[in-house]
Design an enzyme around this catalytic site. Structure first.
Site, PDB file in Angstrom:
ATOM      1  N   LEU A 168       0.823  -1.219   0.000  1.00  0.00           N
ATOM      2  CA  LEU A 168       0.000   0.000   0.000  1.00  0.00           C
ATOM      3  C   LEU A 168       0.855   1.265   0.000  1.00  0.00           C
ATOM      4  O   LEU A 168       0.314   2.372   0.028  1.00  0.00           O
ATOM      5  CB  LEU A 168      -1.000  -0.008   1.166  1.00  0.00           C
ATOM      6  CG  LEU A 168      -1.993  -1.184   1.180  1.00  0.00           C
ATOM      7  CD1 LEU A 168      -3.076  -0.977   2.227  1.00  0.00           C
ATOM      8  CD2 LEU A 168      -2.621  -1.440  -0.182  1.00  0.00           C
ATOM      9  N   ASN A 208       8.231  -2.987   2.468  1.00  0.00           N
ATOM     10  CA  ASN A 208       9.166  -2.224   1.624  1.00  0.00           C
ATOM     11  C   ASN A 208       8.652  -0.819   1.324  1.00  0.00           C
ATOM     12  O   ASN A 208       8.526  -0.402   0.183  1.00  0.00           O
ATOM     13  CB  ASN A 208       9.513  -2.989   0.340  1.00  0.00           C
ATOM     14  CG  ASN A 208       8.321  -3.256  -0.566  1.00  0.00           C
ATOM     15  OD1 ASN A 208       7.172  -3.184  -0.134  1.00  0.00           O
ATOM     16  ND2 ASN A 208       8.588  -3.572  -1.821  1.00  0.00           N
ATOM     17  N   ASP A 233       9.944  -8.898   1.615  1.00  0.00           N
ATOM     18  CA  ASP A 233       9.431  -9.027   0.244  1.00  0.00           C
ATOM     19  C   ASP A 233       9.850  -7.871  -0.663  1.00  0.00           C
ATOM     20  O   ASP A 233       9.867  -6.716  -0.261  1.00  0.00           O
ATOM     21  CB  ASP A 233       7.912  -9.112   0.249  1.00  0.00           C
ATOM     22  CG  ASP A 233       7.380  -9.273  -1.155  1.00  0.00           C
ATOM     23  OD1 ASP A 233       7.636 -10.319  -1.765  1.00  0.00           O
ATOM     24  OD2 ASP A 233       6.754  -8.319  -1.659  1.00  0.00           O
ATOM     25  N   HIS A 244       4.311 -15.649  -3.256  1.00  0.00           N
ATOM     26  CA  HIS A 244       4.130 -15.695  -4.718  1.00  0.00           C
ATOM     27  C   HIS A 244       4.871 -16.835  -5.441  1.00  0.00           C
ATOM     28  O   HIS A 244       5.754 -16.593  -6.265  1.00  0.00           O
ATOM     29  CB  HIS A 244       4.455 -14.342  -5.365  1.00  0.00           C
ATOM     30  CG  HIS A 244       5.668 -13.614  -4.877  1.00  0.00           C
ATOM     31  ND1 HIS A 244       6.908 -14.201  -4.758  1.00  0.00           N
ATOM     32  CD2 HIS A 244       5.835 -12.316  -4.503  1.00  0.00           C
ATOM     33  CE1 HIS A 244       7.774 -13.312  -4.329  1.00  0.00           C
ATOM     34  NE2 HIS A 244       7.148 -12.166  -4.151  1.00  0.00           N
ATOM     35  N   ASN A 254       7.817  -9.452 -10.363  1.00  0.00           N
ATOM     36  CA  ASN A 254       8.717 -10.385  -9.670  1.00  0.00           C
ATOM     37  C   ASN A 254       7.929 -11.289  -8.745  1.00  0.00           C
ATOM     38  O   ASN A 254       7.222 -10.763  -7.880  1.00  0.00           O
ATOM     39  CB  ASN A 254       9.736  -9.621  -8.811  1.00  0.00           C
ATOM     40  CG  ASN A 254      10.959  -9.241  -9.582  1.00  0.00           C
ATOM     41  OD1 ASN A 254      11.128  -9.633 -10.723  1.00  0.00           O
ATOM     42  ND2 ASN A 254      11.818  -8.459  -8.961  1.00  0.00           N
ATOM     43  N   ASP A 268      -0.386  -9.776  -4.169  1.00  0.00           N
ATOM     44  CA  ASP A 268       0.849  -9.013  -4.408  1.00  0.00           C
ATOM     45  C   ASP A 268       0.527  -7.699  -5.124  1.00  0.00           C
ATOM     46  O   ASP A 268       1.289  -7.245  -5.986  1.00  0.00           O
ATOM     47  CB  ASP A 268       1.874  -9.841  -5.195  1.00  0.00           C
ATOM     48  CG  ASP A 268       3.279  -9.252  -5.109  1.00  0.00           C
ATOM     49  OD1 ASP A 268       3.473  -8.251  -4.392  1.00  0.00           O
ATOM     50  OD2 ASP A 268       4.180  -9.793  -5.780  1.00  0.00           O
ATOM     51  N   PRO A 316       8.948  -3.688 -11.294  1.00  0.00           N
ATOM     52  CA  PRO A 316       8.135  -4.902 -11.272  1.00  0.00           C
ATOM     53  C   PRO A 316       6.917  -4.750 -10.362  1.00  0.00           C
ATOM     54  O   PRO A 316       7.032  -4.177  -9.278  1.00  0.00           O
ATOM     55  CB  PRO A 316       9.102  -5.959 -10.732  1.00  0.00           C
ATOM     56  CG  PRO A 316      10.094  -5.191  -9.923  1.00  0.00           C
ATOM     57  CD  PRO A 316      10.183  -3.806 -10.514  1.00  0.00           C
ATOM     58  N   GLY A 317       5.787  -5.262 -10.817  1.00  0.00           N
ATOM     59  CA  GLY A 317       4.596  -5.255  -9.964  1.00  0.00           C
ATOM     60  C   GLY A 317       3.341  -4.913 -10.728  1.00  0.00           C
ATOM     61  O   GLY A 317       3.379  -4.217 -11.744  1.00  0.00           O
TER      62      GLY A 317
HETATM   63  O1  DOR Z   1       6.583  -7.493  -8.606  1.00  0.00           O
HETATM   64  C1  DOR Z   1       6.823  -7.222  -7.445  1.00  0.00           C
HETATM   65  N1  DOR Z   1       6.616  -5.995  -6.943  1.00  0.00           N
HETATM   66  N2  DOR Z   1       7.317  -8.174  -6.647  1.00  0.00           N
HETATM   67  C2  DOR Z   1       7.755  -7.902  -5.410  1.00  0.00           C
HETATM   68  O2  DOR Z   1       8.197  -8.808  -4.744  1.00  0.00           O
HETATM   69  C3  DOR Z   1       7.740  -6.524  -4.890  1.00  0.00           C
HETATM   70  C4  DOR Z   1       6.696  -5.735  -5.558  1.00  0.00           C
HETATM   71  C5  DOR Z   1       6.791  -4.245  -5.309  1.00  0.00           C
HETATM   72  O3  DOR Z   1       7.052  -3.814  -4.202  1.00  0.00           O
HETATM   73  O4  DOR Z   1       6.536  -3.495  -6.247  1.00  0.00           O
END
Ligand code: DOR
Length: 437
Positions: free
Chosen positions: A64, A95, A155, A235, A281, A308, A326-327
């Site tokens: 978030l 994170n 993570d 994941h 990821n 995720d 990534p995400g």
């Molecule tokens: O794709 C991802 N995004 N994998 C992760 O483990 C972290 C996440 C992110 O914080 O954007």
């Protein structure tokens, strides 16, 4: 004290089974279930429209972004996305900026979530200070704080040093908390942006081999065995991970796992367009992995679904593929993707959906007020789903502050029409108070 409310939910089928009933929630607790209930004076009515009633969904893996990246998501916008997606509890990863590696950050996140009041937002504590993988964070202090942190993870990064991970598991065992590992051997993924297979080779993208995940899953299972600790695989993305979990379970190792909706539905053929929205990821893998993950979720080898949900700003996504963050967003589309991949394929019925999206995640993280049976005396945390509808995903219409959904313009089945948190309607609209008759 958490806020509680009262509502009469009419015309729903718990777990999609049996005749339509009404469900009365009084001061946060289910007090009656049956046909033809009447709303007490002052209690609003929520028309379920013949939909399926499930226990409120629980997501043990979201991002978030607050504190630090409120330009991409806040606890308020993420909570709204969660409520629209049918969730009554989410666990938000550490994170952030600053990292949630101490009780002042985790308690702040918990307090803001309770003030927003749309969903229980549980902070995940970092395993190591600054997610640096070197020094253990104050897990005990975070656990003892107002947030009662019970899930820890670095993570986004893997706790890759086996000595640090061993120690973290030993501490977690002592504290009675759970570590969720982002399984990625960083030496095997230097510069990697896509699944290490024929598609990445053809597109000229650096590959992220399955072994980078599998080797850490295997190592952690053995470390957990020796520590007598629990370990959770975040994941899971490939078929080999499923077989390693099977092996570990056969040895009596206390291992649980989650899978994301995108790893069930999407594969690396999506990368042909070089659209950064598909970077994630662990990476999207091959269709054979999708099928193995679906079968494992149906069988219970993979315990639960976790989104995720990972919002990113458009400038971080609309760029060269290898530069994209990534995400992917996931909160508002997850139920629909599970219906498409697991219900329409005959792999799960609605009881099964309740299990993988509510009951198991709540059990794994030790929530005693979510993922409960729909029965009198249980908490009024509930979700209503219209199973027969279809909808076209519009990125701009999502509640999230970001728009990085891989499902934009896709037609998905089923929709969450209402969500109730301890008797308060957090999504959907209830008609004003009833009368005593
Ligand atoms: O794709 C991802 N995004 N994998 C992760 O483990 C972290 C996440 C992110 O914080 O954007």
């Amino acid at each position: 004290m958490a806020v509680t409310g009262s509502v009469l939910i009419t015309d729903v089928r718990p777990y999609g089974e049996g005749d339509r009933v009404d469900v009365l929630v009084t001061d946060g607790e289910i007090t009656a279930i049956g046909p033809g209930l009447t709303a007490p004076k002052g209690v609003a009515t929520l028309d379920g429209g013949g939909g399926i009633l499930l226990p409120g969904l629980v997501d043990m893996h979201v991002h978030l972004r607050e504190p630090g990246r409120e330009d991409t998501e806040t606890i308020a916008t993420g909570s709204q996305a969660a409520a629209r997606g049918g969730f009554t509890a989410v666990f938000t990863m550490a994170n952030t900026e600053p990292v949630a590696d101490n009780a002042s950050v985790t308690d702040l996140v918990w307090r803001i979530g309770q003030e927003v009041g749309l969903c229980d937002v549980h902070p995940v504590g970092a395993v190591t200070v600054g997610l640096e993988g070197e020094q253990l964070a104050e897990m005990g202090m975070m656990n003892a704080g107002a947030a009662k942190v019970r899930l820890f993870s670095d993570d986004g990064k893997c706790v890759h040093d086996p000595v640090v991970m061993k120690r973290a598991l030993e501490y977690a065992k002592g504290l009675g908390v759970l570590i969720s590992q982002h399984s990625e051997d960083p030496r095997l993924t230097v510069g990697a942006v896509a699944h290490d297979g024929p598609t990445a080779a053809r597109l000229g993208l650096t590959g992220w081999p399955r072994a980078a995940e599998e080797s850490i899953v295997a190592r952690d299972a053995l470390l957990a065995r020796d520590a007598g600790a629990r370990i959770h695989v975040a994941h899971a993305s490939c078929a080999g991970t499923v077989e390693l979990i099977r092996f570990a379970r056969e040895q009596g190792i206390d291992i649980t796992a989650e899978v994301t909706p995108h790893h069930l539905l999407l594969d690396d053929s999506r990368l042909e367009t070089y659209d950064g929205v598909n970077r994630v990821n662990p990476p999207l893998r091959e269709a054979s992995d999708n099928l193995a993950l679906r079968a494992a979720l149906a069988e219970g080898l993979i315990d639960c679904v976790a989104t995720d949900h990972a919002p990113h700003a458009s400038q971080e996504k609309c760029c060269e593929f290898s530069q994209a963050r990534p995400g992917m967003l996931g909160l508002e589309t997850s139920l629909s993707v599970i219906v498409q991949t697991m219900v329409q394929t005959g792999l799960l019925d609605w009881r099964g959906v309740a299990r993988v999206m509510s009951e198991r995640p709540a059990q794994i993280v030790g929530l005693d007020d979510h993922g409960r049976p729909i029965e009198v005396g249980e908490p009024g945390n509930l979700t209503i789903v219209d199973p027969d509808t279809e909808w076209v995903v519009k990125a701009d219409d999502l509640a999230s502050k970001s728009t990085n959904t891989p499902y934009a313009e896709m037609t998905l089945p089923a929709k969450v029409t209402a969500t109730v948190l301890r008797g308060t309607v957090t999504h959907g609209s209830a008609a004003a108070g009833g009368e005593n008759r």
